[in-house]
Enzyme design. Structure first.
Site, PDB file in Angstrom:
ATOM      1  N   CYS A  52       0.820  -1.219   0.000  1.00  0.00           N
ATOM      2  CA  CYS A  52       0.000   0.000   0.000  1.00  0.00           C
ATOM      3  C   CYS A  52       0.852   1.267   0.000  1.00  0.00           C
ATOM      4  CB  CYS A  52      -0.882  -0.031   1.244  1.00  0.00           C
ATOM      5  SG  CYS A  52      -1.685   1.530   1.609  1.00  0.00           S
ATOM      6  N   TRP A  85      -8.107  -6.835   5.166  1.00  0.00           N
ATOM      7  CA  TRP A  85      -6.702  -7.166   5.453  1.00  0.00           C
ATOM      8  C   TRP A  85      -6.615  -8.268   6.500  1.00  0.00           C
ATOM      9  CZ3 TRP A  85      -3.625  -5.362   1.930  1.00  0.00           C
ATOM     10  CH2 TRP A  85      -3.773  -4.078   1.413  1.00  0.00           C
ATOM     11  N   ARG A 116     -14.479   1.176   5.769  1.00  0.00           N
ATOM     12  CA  ARG A 116     -13.411   0.346   5.217  1.00  0.00           C
ATOM     13  C   ARG A 116     -12.220   0.306   6.173  1.00  0.00           C
ATOM     14  NH1 ARG A 116     -10.281   1.257   1.034  1.00  0.00           N
ATOM     15  NH2 ARG A 116     -10.911   3.428   0.889  1.00  0.00           N
ATOM     16  N   VAL A 117     -11.691  -0.869   6.376  1.00  0.00           N
ATOM     17  CA  VAL A 117     -10.553  -1.071   7.273  1.00  0.00           C
ATOM     18  C   VAL A 117      -9.279  -0.862   6.467  1.00  0.00           C
ATOM     19  CG1 VAL A 117      -9.318  -2.868   8.548  1.00  0.00           C
ATOM     20  CG2 VAL A 117     -11.812  -2.621   8.791  1.00  0.00           C
ATOM     21  N   THR A 118      -8.502   0.150   6.834  1.00  0.00           N
ATOM     22  CA  THR A 118      -7.356   0.517   5.996  1.00  0.00           C
ATOM     23  C   THR A 118      -6.039   0.454   6.776  1.00  0.00           C
ATOM     24  OG1 THR A 118      -7.631   2.869   6.519  1.00  0.00           O
ATOM     25  CG2 THR A 118      -8.751   2.061   4.545  1.00  0.00           C
ATOM     26  N   GLU A 134      -4.491   7.675   9.570  1.00  0.00           N
ATOM     27  CA  GLU A 134      -4.342   8.558   8.406  1.00  0.00           C
ATOM     28  C   GLU A 134      -2.842   8.738   8.147  1.00  0.00           C
ATOM     29  OE1 GLU A 134      -6.008  10.064   5.962  1.00  0.00           O
ATOM     30  OE2 GLU A 134      -4.072  10.964   5.474  1.00  0.00           O
ATOM     31  N   SER A 135      -2.396   8.276   6.982  1.00  0.00           N
ATOM     32  CA  SER A 135      -0.951   8.226   6.738  1.00  0.00           C
ATOM     33  C   SER A 135      -0.270   9.593   6.800  1.00  0.00           C
ATOM     34  CB  SER A 135      -0.673   7.566   5.393  1.00  0.00           C
ATOM     35  OG  SER A 135      -1.246   8.328   4.349  1.00  0.00           O
ATOM     36  N   TYR A 181      -5.912   6.444  -8.209  1.00  0.00           N
ATOM     37  CA  TYR A 181      -7.082   5.663  -7.766  1.00  0.00           C
ATOM     38  C   TYR A 181      -8.363   6.209  -8.394  1.00  0.00           C
ATOM     39  CZ  TYR A 181      -4.411   3.093  -4.266  1.00  0.00           C
ATOM     40  OH  TYR A 181      -3.518   2.266  -3.648  1.00  0.00           O
TER      41      TYR A 181
END
Ligand SMILES: N[C@@H](CCC(=O)N[C@@H](CS)C(=O)NCC(=O)O)C(=O)O
Length: 311
Positions: A52, A85, A116-118, A134-135, A181
């Site tokens: 990812c 995941w 959604r599991v991120t 949050e990246s 995306y």
């Protein structure tokens, strides 16, 4: 384009809850946004996927900031099914909580979570909850939240460059990181064309910028702006050109952007954060709506080790 080609298709979108009425992909907002942590060794854990691009930011920051002994990390299987995941064993296990699915971390933190599991996720072992998923926040937390446990000779977000970095991030996020995306997941020809052209307009702009400077912001060391772009570029020719149909030009057709990507790739400790086998397996096997036969392309043959000639 003619009128038939600009209509919204009736195809099933890859993410139906994140697909607007016009067929566009609308990324969900991250749910856990705490940014205060207690700088303690051994307290926090990162859940990531090497596949990812958003999680890759966190993997890189942990490495560059010398936090690998301070923050533990586990990696999910790159191939996802409808359960999300998963930890499937071997290198994809969760020694901290023994979870089988990352969704368990989300439900432990918020029993009503149903989005959604991120990845990435920062987990607080002491409180048994997600701090942040949050990246962009995770990058900043790793950069400055761990006080003298971190290598502070590296600063990914120098005060003086912040306005410049923020402005670059805004455009790169919308048209490149998320742009690929939006082009790849839309079910509308019109939206696809708009997003794909916007992506290449930004790549052209970045190519020109990198003709005059080594990094995106005006300092002489890389900042978060560079790493945020890097995780998309390093996937570009192997995945986005074909899988997301971002094929007006390839990365290797842009001398400066391609040199910039190799320059960052060859920086100390970065090459082994790039796991192209996991990256390709993830994208080509996980989105059957856009790659129904689930074949993984054999190419392209890229040499990230070729001298970059920059600097
Ligand atoms: N805004 C989030 C986005 C993270 C994200 O979307 N990650 C993807 C992987 S590339 C994910 O976990 N997707 C899970 C899913 O689609 O079910 C961030 O930047 O951290």
């Amino acid at each position: 384009m003619g009128s038939t080609s600009t209509s919204t298709s009736t195809a099933t979108p890859a993410f139906s809850r994140e697909t607007g009425d016009d067929g566009s992909f609308q990324r969900q907002d991250s749910a856990f946004r705490d940014t205060t942590i207690v700088p303690e060794a051994g307290r926090y854990h990162l859940y990531v996927s090497y596949a990812c691009p958003w999680a890759h930011r966190a993997i890189i920051a942990r490495r560059l900031k010398g936090l690998e002994d301070v923050i533990s990390m586990s990696v999910v299987d790159p191939v996802r099914d409808e359960r999300g995941w998963a930890f499937t064993g071997g290198e994809f296990t969760d020694p901290v909580n023994g979870f089988g699915f990352l969704s368990e971390a989300y439900h432990a933190s918020d029993p009503s979570f149903d989005a959604r599991v991120t990845v990435p996720v920062i987990w607080d072992k002491e409180e048994g909850r997600i701090v942040n998923n949050e990246s962009g926040d995770v990058l900043r937390i790793l950069n400055s939240g761990f006080s003298d446990l971190a290598d502070n000779t590296v600063d990914l977000y120098p005060e003086i460059l912040r306005p410049e970095i923020n402005a670059i991030n805004r455009r790169v996020y919308d048209t490149v990181n998320n742009g690929v995306y939006k082009a790849g997941f839309t079910t509308s020809q019109e939206t696809y064309e708009r997003e794909a052209y916007a992506l290449f307009e930004t790549l052209d702009w970045l190519e020109e910028r990198l003709a005059h400077q080594r990094y995106l912001a005006s300092g002489d060391v890389p900042t978060e702006a560079d790493w945020r772009l890097f995780t998309t570029l390093v996937r570009f020719d192997s995945v986005y050109v074909t899988h997301f149909k971002c094929n007006l030009r390839r990365l290797v057709d842009y001398p400066n952007l391609w040199g910039f990507t190799r320059d960052l790739y060859q920086s100390h400790g970065i090459a082994d954060t790039v796991k192209l086998d996991q990256i390709k397996a993830h994208y080509f096997l996980t989105h059957p709506q856009i790659n129904g036969n689930r074949l993984i392309p054999i190419g392209p043959d890229l040499d990230f080790e070729e001298p970059h000639g920059r600097g």
